[in-house]
Design a protein around this motif. Structure first.
Motif, PDB file in Angstrom:
ATOM      1  N   ILE A  92      -2.026   9.617 -29.266  1.00  0.00           N
ATOM      2  CA  ILE A  92      -2.099   8.152 -29.265  1.00  0.00           C
ATOM      3  C   ILE A  92      -2.174   7.704 -27.812  1.00  0.00           C
ATOM      4  N   THR A  93      -3.197   6.939 -27.477  1.00  0.00           N
ATOM      5  CA  THR A  93      -3.366   6.462 -26.107  1.00  0.00           C
ATOM      6  C   THR A  93      -3.347   4.938 -26.078  1.00  0.00           C
ATOM      7  N   PHE A  94      -2.427   4.389 -25.294  1.00  0.00           N
ATOM      8  CA  PHE A  94      -2.383   2.957 -25.047  1.00  0.00           C
ATOM      9  C   PHE A  94      -2.963   2.704 -23.658  1.00  0.00           C
ATOM     10  N   THR A  95      -3.929   1.786 -23.581  1.00  0.00           N
ATOM     11  CA  THR A  95      -4.518   1.413 -22.303  1.00  0.00           C
ATOM     12  C   THR A  95      -4.147  -0.032 -22.014  1.00  0.00           C
ATOM     13  N   ASP A  96      -3.192  -0.209 -21.108  1.00  0.00           N
ATOM     14  CA  ASP A  96      -2.735  -1.543 -20.709  1.00  0.00           C
ATOM     15  C   ASP A  96      -3.494  -1.902 -19.436  1.00  0.00           C
ATOM     16  N   GLU A  97      -4.660  -2.517 -19.607  1.00  0.00           N
ATOM     17  CA  GLU A  97      -5.563  -2.752 -18.486  1.00  0.00           C
ATOM     18  C   GLU A  97      -4.965  -3.667 -17.426  1.00  0.00           C
ATOM     19  N   ALA A  98      -4.139  -4.607 -17.845  1.00  0.00           N
ATOM     20  CA  ALA A  98      -3.589  -5.579 -16.902  1.00  0.00           C
ATOM     21  C   ALA A  98      -2.787  -4.908 -15.792  1.00  0.00           C
ATOM     22  N   ILE A  99      -2.036  -3.876 -16.131  1.00  0.00           N
ATOM     23  CA  ILE A  99      -1.209  -3.206 -15.123  1.00  0.00           C
ATOM     24  C   ILE A  99      -1.763  -1.836 -14.739  1.00  0.00           C
ATOM     25  N   GLY A 100      -2.955  -1.494 -15.238  1.00  0.00           N
ATOM     26  CA  GLY A 100      -3.588  -0.232 -14.858  1.00  0.00           C
ATOM     27  C   GLY A 100      -2.892   0.987 -15.419  1.00  0.00           C
ATOM     28  N   LEU A 101      -2.359   0.879 -16.631  1.00  0.00           N
ATOM     29  CA  LEU A 101      -1.630   2.000 -17.230  1.00  0.00           C
ATOM     30  C   LEU A 101      -2.408   2.619 -18.387  1.00  0.00           C
ATOM     31  N   THR A 102      -2.497   3.940 -18.370  1.00  0.00           N
ATOM     32  CA  THR A 102      -2.971   4.706 -19.514  1.00  0.00           C
ATOM     33  C   THR A 102      -1.843   5.625 -19.934  1.00  0.00           C
ATOM     34  N   GLU A 103      -1.364   5.475 -21.158  1.00  0.00           N
ATOM     35  CA  GLU A 103      -0.212   6.238 -21.650  1.00  0.00           C
ATOM     36  C   GLU A 103      -0.598   6.978 -22.927  1.00  0.00           C
TER      37      GLU A 103
END
Length: 215
Positions: free
Chosen positions: A60-71
């Motif tokens: 499962i990959t979450f991409t939080d573009e606002a803070i530049g995070l790929t988890e």
């Protein structure tokens, strides 16, 4: 790394309940802010071999573009044995989960008190039943199992690879685990504001179905 403060708490879990999960190769419906969630990727990111007792899950990959995070999270240990924690806990009936994740920050922010507590496991059948992240108190048990806990020692870094500990509370004095095969991984981050620049990072949430790999 610039100092940041949280200015908006995460929207209540009920606000992101039914109809927003993703399974297989589907993309989950994101909450406010830019980003994506994918589950069932064709290939898993590089990481440690499966730990003893761990179930590989479809990544499962979450991409939080606002803070530049790929988890990305790819392994789950259910009902983790944590004798040291439970000896000191007010209750011996909590259910502990370990979730292996890799976090990559590519923007101005890094892993810290505003970006560390964004995950929870949620019961698909009961939106008020979940397992939330616990820090520090389970470190000794995790290390005793030969695993690397994600904790405050990782603050200030842009790359984090290890295990989150999540706790599901008891019910009626008995363990109340999340149902196997009916769990969703939820990502929720409140809005952030940078001191000095005043830049605001809009709140963001997403969710994806937890599915056993080859299951």
């Amino acid at each position: 790394m610039r100092t940041i403060v949280k200015i908006l708490s995460v929207v209540a879990a009920a606000a992101c309940a039914v109809g927003m999960s993703a399974c297989g190769g589907d993309v989950a419906q994101p909450g406010p802010g830019a980003g994506t969630a994918t589950a069932g990727a064709t290939s898993s990111p590089s990481g440690p071999a499966s730990a003893a007792g761990a179930q590989e899950i479809e990544p499962i990959t979450f991409t939080d573009e606002a803070i530049g995070l790929t988890e990305t999270c790819d392994q789950l240990i259910s009902d983790f044995d944590a004798p040291q924690f439970k000896e000191l806990s007010s209750s011996e009936n909590e259910t502990i989960y370990l979730l292996h994740c890799t976090l990559e920050f590519s923007g101005n922010l890094s892993f810290n008190t505003e970006t560390d507590d964004t995950l929870k496991l949620s019961d698909d059948n009961d939106k008020y039943h979940d397992a939330t992240v616990r820090f520090s108190s389970l470190d000794d048990d995790i290390k005793q199992a030969g695993l690397d806990p994600i904790n405050i020692d990782d603050y200030g870094t842009n790359h984090v690879d290890g295990w989150f500990a999540l706790e599901a509370w008891e019910k009626g004095g008995k363990p109340y685990p999340l149902p196997e095969g009916a769990m969703t991984l939820v990502y929720e981050r409140g809005a952030l504001s940078e001191k000095g620049s005043g830049k605001v990072y809009e709140a963001y949430s997403n969710r994806a179905k937890v599915t056993a790999k080859n299951g």
